[in-house]
Design a protein around this motif. Structure first.
Motif, PDB file in Angstrom:
ATOM      1  N   LEU A   1      10.346 -27.675 -48.463  1.00  0.00           N
ATOM      2  CA  LEU A   1       9.905 -26.401 -49.020  1.00  0.00           C
ATOM      3  C   LEU A   1      10.282 -25.266 -48.061  1.00  0.00           C
ATOM      4  CD1 LEU A   1       6.382 -27.424 -50.357  1.00  0.00           C
ATOM      5  CD2 LEU A   1       8.566 -27.385 -51.581  1.00  0.00           C
ATOM      6  N   ASN A   2      10.686 -24.124 -48.644  1.00  0.00           N
ATOM      7  CA  ASN A   2      11.074 -22.979 -47.819  1.00  0.00           C
ATOM      8  C   ASN A   2       9.864 -22.112 -47.473  1.00  0.00           C
ATOM      9  OD1 ASN A   2      10.505 -21.517 -50.102  1.00  0.00           O
ATOM     10  ND2 ASN A   2      12.637 -21.101 -50.630  1.00  0.00           N
ATOM     11  N   GLU A   3      10.135 -20.911 -46.963  1.00  0.00           N
ATOM     12  CA  GLU A   3       9.049 -20.004 -46.539  1.00  0.00           C
ATOM     13  C   GLU A   3       8.207 -19.500 -47.699  1.00  0.00           C
ATOM     14  OE1 GLU A   3      12.465 -17.393 -47.555  1.00  0.00           O
ATOM     15  OE2 GLU A   3      12.330 -19.167 -46.300  1.00  0.00           O
ATOM     16  N   LYS A   4       8.696 -19.666 -48.946  1.00  0.00           N
ATOM     17  CA  LYS A   4       7.921 -19.284 -50.130  1.00  0.00           C
ATOM     18  C   LYS A   4       7.242 -20.488 -50.768  1.00  0.00           C
ATOM     19  CE  LYS A   4      10.686 -15.267 -51.145  1.00  0.00           C
ATOM     20  NZ  LYS A   4      11.571 -14.578 -52.084  1.00  0.00           N
ATOM     21  N   ASN A   5       7.280 -21.597 -50.061  1.00  0.00           N
ATOM     22  CA  ASN A   5       6.691 -22.855 -50.513  1.00  0.00           C
ATOM     23  C   ASN A   5       7.363 -23.376 -51.786  1.00  0.00           C
ATOM     24  OD1 ASN A   5       4.877 -24.668 -49.405  1.00  0.00           O
ATOM     25  ND2 ASN A   5       3.332 -24.254 -50.973  1.00  0.00           N
ATOM     26  N   LEU A   6       8.671 -23.201 -51.851  1.00  0.00           N
ATOM     27  CA  LEU A   6       9.447 -23.628 -53.008  1.00  0.00           C
ATOM     28  C   LEU A   6      10.601 -24.516 -52.558  1.00  0.00           C
ATOM     29  CD1 LEU A   6       9.683 -20.191 -54.837  1.00  0.00           C
ATOM     30  CD2 LEU A   6       8.377 -22.174 -55.615  1.00  0.00           C
ATOM     31  N   PRO A   7      11.037 -25.449 -53.404  1.00  0.00           N
ATOM     32  CA  PRO A   7      12.196 -26.272 -53.059  1.00  0.00           C
ATOM     33  C   PRO A   7      13.522 -25.553 -53.338  1.00  0.00           C
ATOM     34  CG  PRO A   7      11.233 -27.041 -55.098  1.00  0.00           C
ATOM     35  CD  PRO A   7      10.352 -25.939 -54.591  1.00  0.00           C
TER      36      PRO A   7
ATOM     37  N   ALA B   1       3.645 -23.379 -60.098  1.00  0.00           N
ATOM     38  CA  ALA B   1       2.177 -23.279 -60.024  1.00  0.00           C
ATOM     39  C   ALA B   1       1.613 -24.418 -59.179  1.00  0.00           C
ATOM     40  CB  ALA B   1       1.569 -23.306 -61.420  1.00  0.00           C
ATOM     41  N   GLY B   2       2.204 -25.591 -59.327  1.00  0.00           N
ATOM     42  CA  GLY B   2       1.744 -26.726 -58.527  1.00  0.00           C
ATOM     43  C   GLY B   2       1.993 -26.557 -57.045  1.00  0.00           C
ATOM     44  N   LEU B   3       2.963 -25.739 -56.691  1.00  0.00           N
ATOM     45  CA  LEU B   3       3.279 -25.506 -55.283  1.00  0.00           C
ATOM     46  C   LEU B   3       2.675 -24.202 -54.765  1.00  0.00           C
ATOM     47  CD1 LEU B   3       7.054 -26.490 -55.431  1.00  0.00           C
ATOM     48  CD2 LEU B   3       5.196 -27.819 -54.413  1.00  0.00           C
ATOM     49  N   ALA B   4       1.942 -23.476 -55.598  1.00  0.00           N
ATOM     50  CA  ALA B   4       1.470 -22.133 -55.236  1.00  0.00           C
ATOM     51  C   ALA B   4       0.286 -22.126 -54.285  1.00  0.00           C
ATOM     52  CB  ALA B   4       1.116 -21.351 -56.494  1.00  0.00           C
ATOM     53  N   ASN B   5      -0.509 -23.163 -54.244  1.00  0.00           N
ATOM     54  CA  ASN B   5      -1.739 -23.168 -53.437  1.00  0.00           C
ATOM     55  C   ASN B   5      -2.613 -21.950 -53.749  1.00  0.00           C
ATOM     56  OD1 ASN B   5      -1.030 -25.531 -52.086  1.00  0.00           O
ATOM     57  ND2 ASN B   5       0.165 -24.378 -50.583  1.00  0.00           N
ATOM     58  N   PRO B   6      -3.050 -21.799 -55.006  1.00  0.00           N
ATOM     59  CA  PRO B   6      -3.872 -20.635 -55.340  1.00  0.00           C
ATOM     60  C   PRO B   6      -5.190 -20.670 -54.586  1.00  0.00           C
ATOM     61  CG  PRO B   6      -3.900 -22.228 -57.128  1.00  0.00           C
ATOM     62  CD  PRO B   6      -2.907 -22.724 -56.125  1.00  0.00           C
ATOM     63  N   TYR B   7      -5.713 -19.510 -54.329  1.00  0.00           N
ATOM     64  CA  TYR B   7      -6.958 -19.376 -53.563  1.00  0.00           C
ATOM     65  C   TYR B   7      -7.883 -18.404 -54.294  1.00  0.00           C
ATOM     66  CZ  TYR B   7      -4.717 -15.048 -52.254  1.00  0.00           C
ATOM     67  OH  TYR B   7      -4.097 -13.834 -52.316  1.00  0.00           O
TER      68      TYR B   7
ATOM     69  N   ILE C   1      -1.228  -8.877 -56.944  1.00  0.00           N
ATOM     70  CA  ILE C   1      -2.561  -8.813 -56.327  1.00  0.00           C
ATOM     71  C   ILE C   1      -2.750  -9.981 -55.359  1.00  0.00           C
ATOM     72  CG2 ILE C   1      -5.063  -8.828 -56.734  1.00  0.00           C
ATOM     73  CD1 ILE C   1      -3.710  -6.312 -57.849  1.00  0.00           C
ATOM     74  N   TYR C   2      -2.462 -11.190 -55.804  1.00  0.00           N
ATOM     75  CA  TYR C   2      -2.730 -12.372 -54.976  1.00  0.00           C
ATOM     76  C   TYR C   2      -1.515 -12.837 -54.188  1.00  0.00           C
ATOM     77  CZ  TYR C   2      -7.116 -12.458 -57.418  1.00  0.00           C
ATOM     78  OH  TYR C   2      -8.339 -12.103 -57.911  1.00  0.00           O
ATOM     79  N   GLY C   3      -0.336 -12.359 -54.529  1.00  0.00           N
ATOM     80  CA  GLY C   3       0.865 -12.634 -53.736  1.00  0.00           C
ATOM     81  C   GLY C   3       1.298 -14.092 -53.689  1.00  0.00           C
ATOM     82  N   LEU C   4       1.033 -14.832 -54.756  1.00  0.00           N
ATOM     83  CA  LEU C   4       1.446 -16.235 -54.756  1.00  0.00           C
ATOM     84  C   LEU C   4       2.965 -16.328 -54.590  1.00  0.00           C
ATOM     85  CD1 LEU C   4      -0.794 -17.792 -57.553  1.00  0.00           C
ATOM     86  CD2 LEU C   4      -1.240 -17.572 -55.110  1.00  0.00           C
TER      87      LEU C   4
END
Length: 164
Positions: A7-13, A74-80, A147-150
């Motif tokens: 995963l890169n700096e945006k948490n994406l492959p 969405a599965g890689l987003a780590n929503p908070y 707003i949340y910057g996912l």
């Protein structure tokens, strides 16, 4: 050895988020289809119904591609915090829109076999509800990003550092 790419700096492959790029096709094609239907009825220009139908077909295909990438991202987003709820609403409405778009496109295909120069008021009513749902979906998606910057670097770093 992992089968998944790192995963890169945006948490994406992959290099950047793909879901919003594809979603813009769905948004544009769906809303312009509704606008063409309304203008077609008001101005009695049935050729706009044909353009609207073609836009619905492309939007229906694109929404399933958007959902595939949306579910992965969405599965890689780590929503908070509240973003978890918003992401759940966004996902639910997205799947609902896919079903609605499929039904509407099918309905339109059947009705245009009978009379391609006519569009029922019932269809236009459903069209307007579809446009409203698309606008709600856009609002929720914008909130997740702006707003949340996912999938933004600062938020991903904050999550990785345990700050959020």
């Amino acid at each position: 050895m992992s089968l998944l790419p790192e995963l890169n700096e945006k948490n994406l492959p992959w290099i950047d988020v793909i879901h919003p790029i594809i979603v813009h096709f769905v948004i544009a094609m769906t809303l312009i289809a509704v606008v063409f239907d309304i203008i077609g009825i008001l101005k009695k220009r049935s050729n706009l119904f044909e353009v609207s139908f073609l836009n619905l077909i492309v939007a229906t295909i694109a929404i399933f591609v958007a959902i595939i990438f949306g579910q992965i991202e969405a599965g890689l987003a780590n929503p908070y915090g509240s973003s978890k709820d918003i992401l759940n609403y966004h996902s639910t409405i997205g799947w609902s829109l896919a079903a609605i778009l499929s039904i509407i496109t099918g309905w339109r295909y059947v009705s245009r076999q009978n009379n391609p120069n006519n569009l029922s008021i019932g269809f236009l009513f459903v069209d307007i509800i579809l446009a409203f749902l698309v606008c709600v979906q856009v609002y929720l998606g914008d909130k997740l990003v702006w707003i949340y910057g996912l999938h933004t670097v600062p938020v991903v770093n904050a999550i990785r550092d345990g700050v959020i």
